[in-house]
Design an enzyme around this catalytic site. Structure first.
Site, PDB file in Angstrom:
ATOM      1  N   LYS A 152       0.853  -1.194   0.000  1.00 13.71           N
ATOM      2  CA  LYS A 152       0.000   0.000   0.000  1.00 13.71           C
ATOM      3  C   LYS A 152       0.889   1.245   0.000  1.00 13.71           C
ATOM      4  O   LYS A 152       1.757   1.397   0.867  1.00 13.71           O
ATOM      5  CB  LYS A 152      -0.890  -0.040   1.245  1.00 13.71           C
ATOM      6  CG  LYS A 152      -2.201   0.701   1.097  1.00 13.71           C
ATOM      7  CD  LYS A 152      -3.090   0.390   2.301  1.00 13.71           C
ATOM      8  CE  LYS A 152      -4.390   1.131   2.239  1.00 13.71           C
ATOM      9  NZ  LYS A 152      -5.176   0.952   3.464  1.00 13.71           N
TER      10      LYS A 152
HETATM   11  O1  G3P Z   1      -7.746   1.829   5.264  1.00 14.67           O
HETATM   12  C1  G3P Z   1      -8.016   3.088   4.796  1.00 14.67           C
HETATM   13  C2  G3P Z   1      -9.377   3.630   5.118  1.00 14.67           C
HETATM   14  O2  G3P Z   1     -10.364   2.675   4.948  1.00 14.67           O
HETATM   15  C3  G3P Z   1      -9.492   4.420   6.389  1.00 14.67           C
HETATM   16  O3  G3P Z   1     -10.808   4.604   6.823  1.00 14.67           O
HETATM   17  O4  G3P Z   1     -12.438   5.254   8.571  1.00 14.67           O
HETATM   18  O5  G3P Z   1     -10.023   5.892   8.846  1.00 14.67           O
HETATM   19  O6  G3P Z   1     -11.437   7.023   7.148  1.00 14.67           O
HETATM   20  P1  G3P Z   1     -11.195   5.759   7.903  1.00 14.67           P
END
Ligand code: G3P
Length: 218
Positions: free
Chosen positions: A87
């Site tokens: 990633k």
């Molecule tokens: O893994 C990346 C992403 O899904 C993060 O989500 O909830 O931290 O905005 P969030």
């Protein structure tokens, strides 16, 4: 549409895997920190543990922000297990790194994507997945789901192979809307995946079936 779970929590990954519908896992440094996983050895071991639980792709994020550092980290991560997808953030050196990984056959997930232009660069560099963060866009008064649609249309029009991985999903309607937009993958918290099961008419109907059965089958 593939389902990934967006967590580094092994119990939640096991629970999602036990449903039989899980296609992979995405993690990020914040999710790893949330589980208290620190130190290179522990972090790498944790990715291996995740790979043991699931059959599909496991996104492991680089911490470096320069090309050389990303390449070193990414090659190490990719060598760890065939399920690992590296990633990489959508920054200038990230694009260079994705191009490099793509030329070496190392799969990548281009993360922190918030615009169709960023998604275009990720695809041109040869990213395996692109991760638009829809919840964080919604948090900033911008329609995250609309971005998914724009990227899907653009990739279809130009026939890019990069898969659209809807990330930062917060609830079940995000999943449904991303499905309608044609996202290839949704990476979700366990609560959103389980939320898809919920319907009051299912509960009422099941209770009725069991009541009727029990009336004649004591
Ligand atoms: O893994 C990346 C992403 O899904 C993060 O989500 O909830 O931290 O905005 P969030």
């Amino acid at each position: 549409m593939k389902f990934f779970i967006d967590t580094a929590n092994l119990d939640q990954i096991r629970e999602a895997q036990s449903l039989g519908v899980l296609d992979g896992v995405t993690t990020n440094p914040s999710l790893m920190a949330k589980e208290g996983i620190a130190g290179k050895k522990n972090i790498l071991n944790h990715y291996l543990e995740i790979c043991k639980i699931v059959d599909g792709d496991v996104s492991a994020e680089v911490i470096s922000t320069d090309f050389e550092g990303m390449v070193k980290e990414g090659e190490e991560l990719a060598a760890l297990h065939p399920q690992i997808v590296v990633k990489v953030p959508i920054i200038k050196d990230g694009i260079k790194a994705i191009k490099y990984f793509s030329s070496k056959g190392i799969r990548t997930n281009c993360t922190l994507v918030f615009s169709v232009g960023q998604a275009l660069l990720a695809a041109k560099a040869g990213a395996t997945y692109v991760s638009p963060f829809i919840g964080r866009l919604d948090d900033n008064s911008t329609d995250g789901v609309e971005l998914i649609g724009q990227i899907v249309d653009m990739y279809n029009y130009y026939e890019f192979d990069t898969q659209v991985l809807a990330a930062s999903i917060r609830h079940t309607m995000h999943i449904i809307k991303c499905m309608e937009m044609g996202a290839d993958v949704a990476t979700c918290p366990l609560s959103a995946i389980l939320g898809l099961l919920k319907h009051p008419l299912t509960d009422i109907g099941l209770q009725q079936f069991l009541n009727d059965y029990n009336k004649l089958n004591k």
